[in-house]
Scaffold this motif. Structure first.
Motif, PDB file in Angstrom:
ATOM      1  N   ALA A  40      43.079  48.170 -23.872  1.00 48.91           N
ATOM      2  CA  ALA A  40      43.001  47.914 -25.305  1.00 48.91           C
ATOM      3  C   ALA A  40      41.760  47.093 -25.619  1.00 48.91           C
ATOM      4  CB  ALA A  40      44.234  47.167 -25.793  1.00 48.91           C
ATOM      5  N   ALA A  41      41.176  47.364 -26.776  1.00 54.07           N
ATOM      6  CA  ALA A  41      40.085  46.532 -27.292  1.00 54.07           C
ATOM      7  C   ALA A  41      40.744  45.472 -28.164  1.00 54.07           C
ATOM      8  CB  ALA A  41      39.105  47.351 -28.105  1.00 54.07           C
ATOM      9  N   ILE A  42      40.423  44.213 -27.919  1.00 53.21           N
ATOM     10  CA  ILE A  42      40.974  43.105 -28.695  1.00 53.21           C
ATOM     11  C   ILE A  42      39.820  42.454 -29.443  1.00 53.21           C
ATOM     12  CG2 ILE A  42      42.233  40.939 -28.623  1.00 53.21           C
ATOM     13  CD1 ILE A  42      44.005  42.605 -27.041  1.00 53.21           C
ATOM     14  N   VAL A  43      39.967  42.323 -30.752  1.00 50.53           N
ATOM     15  CA  VAL A  43      38.948  41.669 -31.573  1.00 50.53           C
ATOM     16  C   VAL A  43      39.579  40.436 -32.190  1.00 50.53           C
ATOM     17  CG1 VAL A  43      37.342  41.929 -33.506  1.00 50.53           C
ATOM     18  CG2 VAL A  43      37.887  43.902 -32.067  1.00 50.53           C
ATOM     19  N   GLU A  44      38.949  39.288 -31.993  1.00 49.55           N
ATOM     20  CA  GLU A  44      39.415  38.028 -32.583  1.00 49.55           C
ATOM     21  C   GLU A  44      38.466  37.659 -33.717  1.00 49.55           C
ATOM     22  OE1 GLU A  44      39.611  35.033 -29.579  1.00 49.55           O
ATOM     23  OE2 GLU A  44      41.255  36.009 -28.530  1.00 49.55           O
ATOM     24  N   PHE A  45      39.036  37.265 -34.835  1.00 47.14           N
ATOM     25  CA  PHE A  45      38.242  36.942 -36.014  1.00 47.14           C
ATOM     26  C   PHE A  45      38.237  35.444 -36.254  1.00 47.14           C
ATOM     27  CE2 PHE A  45      40.155  41.120 -36.460  1.00 47.14           C
ATOM     28  CZ  PHE A  45      39.034  41.899 -36.652  1.00 47.14           C
ATOM     29  N   GLY A  46      37.045  34.887 -36.379  1.00 42.86           N
ATOM     30  CA  GLY A  46      36.905  33.453 -36.597  1.00 42.86           C
ATOM     31  C   GLY A  46      36.992  33.053 -38.049  1.00 42.86           C
ATOM     32  N   SER A  47      36.849  34.013 -38.950  1.00 43.03           N
ATOM     33  CA  SER A  47      36.920  33.692 -40.372  1.00 43.03           C
ATOM     34  C   SER A  47      37.652  34.799 -41.109  1.00 43.03           C
ATOM     35  CB  SER A  47      35.516  33.496 -40.957  1.00 43.03           C
ATOM     36  OG  SER A  47      34.757  34.676 -40.813  1.00 43.03           O
ATOM     37  N   ALA A  48      38.246  34.443 -42.238  1.00 42.45           N
ATOM     38  CA  ALA A  48      39.015  35.395 -43.033  1.00 42.45           C
ATOM     39  C   ALA A  48      38.091  36.385 -43.722  1.00 42.45           C
ATOM     40  CB  ALA A  48      39.844  34.641 -44.065  1.00 42.45           C
ATOM     41  N   GLY A  49      38.613  37.578 -43.989  1.00 39.41           N
ATOM     42  CA  GLY A  49      37.848  38.582 -44.714  1.00 39.41           C
ATOM     43  C   GLY A  49      38.440  39.962 -44.519  1.00 39.41           C
ATOM     44  N   GLN A  77      44.299  44.599 -32.237  1.00 38.28           N
ATOM     45  CA  GLN A  77      44.334  45.320 -30.963  1.00 38.28           C
ATOM     46  C   GLN A  77      44.242  46.808 -31.235  1.00 38.28           C
ATOM     47  OE1 GLN A  77      47.378  44.120 -28.218  1.00 38.28           O
ATOM     48  NE2 GLN A  77      47.444  46.117 -27.252  1.00 38.28           N
ATOM     49  N   ILE A  78      43.314  47.474 -30.522  1.00 40.60           N
ATOM     50  CA  ILE A  78      43.118  48.917 -30.655  1.00 40.60           C
ATOM     51  C   ILE A  78      43.225  49.532 -29.270  1.00 40.60           C
ATOM     52  CG2 ILE A  78      41.532  50.742 -31.356  1.00 40.60           C
ATOM     53  CD1 ILE A  78      40.286  48.717 -33.307  1.00 40.60           C
ATOM     54  N   SER A  79      44.112  50.511 -29.118  1.00 38.43           N
ATOM     55  CA  SER A  79      44.303  51.166 -27.822  1.00 38.43           C
ATOM     56  C   SER A  79      43.088  51.999 -27.442  1.00 38.43           C
ATOM     57  CB  SER A  79      45.532  52.076 -27.861  1.00 38.43           C
ATOM     58  OG  SER A  79      46.698  51.321 -28.025  1.00 38.43           O
ATOM     59  N   LEU A  80      42.706  51.906 -26.163  1.00 40.33           N
ATOM     60  CA  LEU A  80      41.630  52.719 -25.606  1.00 40.33           C
ATOM     61  C   LEU A  80      42.292  53.762 -24.714  1.00 40.33           C
ATOM     62  CD1 LEU A  80      39.159  49.858 -24.658  1.00 40.33           C
ATOM     63  CD2 LEU A  80      39.147  51.275 -26.717  1.00 40.33           C
ATOM     64  N   VAL A  97      28.654  42.984 -38.499  1.00 38.71           N
ATOM     65  CA  VAL A  97      28.587  41.633 -37.952  1.00 38.71           C
ATOM     66  C   VAL A  97      28.489  41.643 -36.436  1.00 38.71           C
ATOM     67  CG1 VAL A  97      29.714  40.476 -39.876  1.00 38.71           C
ATOM     68  CG2 VAL A  97      31.101  41.341 -37.988  1.00 38.71           C
ATOM     69  N   ARG A  98      28.892  42.750 -35.790  1.00 39.28           N
ATOM     70  CA  ARG A  98      28.810  42.769 -34.322  1.00 39.28           C
ATOM     71  C   ARG A  98      28.983  44.193 -33.812  1.00 39.28           C
ATOM     72  NH1 ARG A  98      26.729  39.949 -30.136  1.00 39.28           N
ATOM     73  NH2 ARG A  98      28.061  40.025 -28.330  1.00 39.28           N
ATOM     74  N   ASN A  99      28.175  44.534 -32.830  1.00 40.25           N
ATOM     75  CA  ASN A  99      28.332  45.747 -32.029  1.00 40.25           C
ATOM     76  C   ASN A  99      28.454  45.305 -30.592  1.00 40.25           C
ATOM     77  OD1 ASN A  99      28.059  47.679 -34.143  1.00 40.25           O
ATOM     78  ND2 ASN A  99      25.866  47.343 -34.124  1.00 40.25           N
ATOM     79  N   VAL A 100      29.537  45.717 -29.917  1.00 44.10           N
ATOM     80  CA  VAL A 100      29.811  45.254 -28.568  1.00 44.10           C
ATOM     81  C   VAL A 100      30.054  46.459 -27.665  1.00 44.10           C
ATOM     82  CG1 VAL A 100      31.393  43.916 -27.141  1.00 44.10           C
ATOM     83  CG2 VAL A 100      30.882  43.159 -29.452  1.00 44.10           C
ATOM     84  N   LYS A 101      29.467  46.435 -26.493  1.00 45.09           N
ATOM     85  CA  LYS A 101      29.758  47.456 -25.488  1.00 45.09           C
ATOM     86  C   LYS A 101      30.879  46.928 -24.605  1.00 45.09           C
ATOM     87  CE  LYS A 101      27.698  50.132 -21.756  1.00 45.09           C
ATOM     88  NZ  LYS A 101      26.496  50.357 -20.969  1.00 45.09           N
ATOM     89  N   LEU A 102      31.954  47.722 -24.474  1.00 40.28           N
ATOM     90  CA  LEU A 102      33.091  47.339 -23.648  1.00 40.28           C
ATOM     91  C   LEU A 102      33.281  48.334 -22.525  1.00 40.28           C
ATOM     92  CD1 LEU A 102      35.846  46.402 -26.254  1.00 40.28           C
ATOM     93  CD2 LEU A 102      34.328  44.883 -25.029  1.00 40.28           C
ATOM     94  N   LEU A 103      33.754  47.855 -21.398  1.00 41.82           N
ATOM     95  CA  LEU A 103      34.072  48.723 -20.271  1.00 41.82           C
ATOM     96  C   LEU A 103      35.574  48.619 -20.034  1.00 41.82           C
ATOM     97  CD1 LEU A 103      33.060  50.576 -18.067  1.00 41.82           C
ATOM     98  CD2 LEU A 103      32.700  48.570 -16.641  1.00 41.82           C
ATOM     99  N   ASN A 104      36.269  49.737 -20.213  1.00 38.70           N
ATOM    100  CA  ASN A 104      37.715  49.799 -19.977  1.00 38.70           C
ATOM    101  C   ASN A 104      37.921  50.396 -18.596  1.00 38.70           C
ATOM    102  OD1 ASN A 104      40.503  49.778 -20.436  1.00 38.70           O
ATOM    103  ND2 ASN A 104      40.444  51.856 -21.228  1.00 38.70           N
ATOM    104  N   ARG A 105      38.460  49.627 -17.676  1.00 38.87           N
ATOM    105  CA  ARG A 105      38.648  50.108 -16.300  1.00 38.87           C
ATOM    106  C   ARG A 105      40.018  50.665 -16.082  1.00 38.87           C
ATOM    107  NH1 ARG A 105      35.747  45.383 -12.826  1.00 38.87           N
ATOM    108  NH2 ARG A 105      34.021  45.141 -14.222  1.00 38.87           N
TER     109      ARG A 105
END
Length: 105
Positions: A40-49, A77-80, A97-105
């Protein structure tokens, strides 16, 4: 760290943090973090919006997306579906605000 009657185990997960060193203005949600955990991709938000999170496969196809209003400190949480490389694109109020490369093993 997880502990129970069978023993204890600890895992460390790499977190991607958006800050001023990335050239992102503070008003654009610079406290957003993203990481992959157990499929799963998990994104945590530091500010409201109002956030939109899109996940793209290595071939550039959109594989998942979610949009919603969040409070600071909330997680999305978004399932990969399969192991591989993914690009997670995070927008706040229509602004990248962000582009992130993730590796799901």
């Amino acid at each position: 760290t997880l502990s129970n009657s069978l023993g204890a185990d600890s895992r460390t997960f790499r977190v991607f943090h958006v800050g001023e060193s990335d050239g992102i203005r503070a008003a654009s949600g610079s406290d957003t973090q993203a990481y992959a955990v157990e499929g799963a991709a998990i994104v945590e938000f530091g500010s409201a919006g109002s956030y939109a999170v899109r996940v793209y496969g290595a071939d550039g196809r959109l594989v998942a997306s979610q949009s919603r209003k969040v409070q600071g400190g909330e997680r999305m949480q978004i399932s990969l579906a399969a192991p591989g490389a993914y690009i997670v694109k995070v927008q706040k109020d229509g602004v990248d605000v962000r582009n992130v490369k993730l590796l799901n093993r």
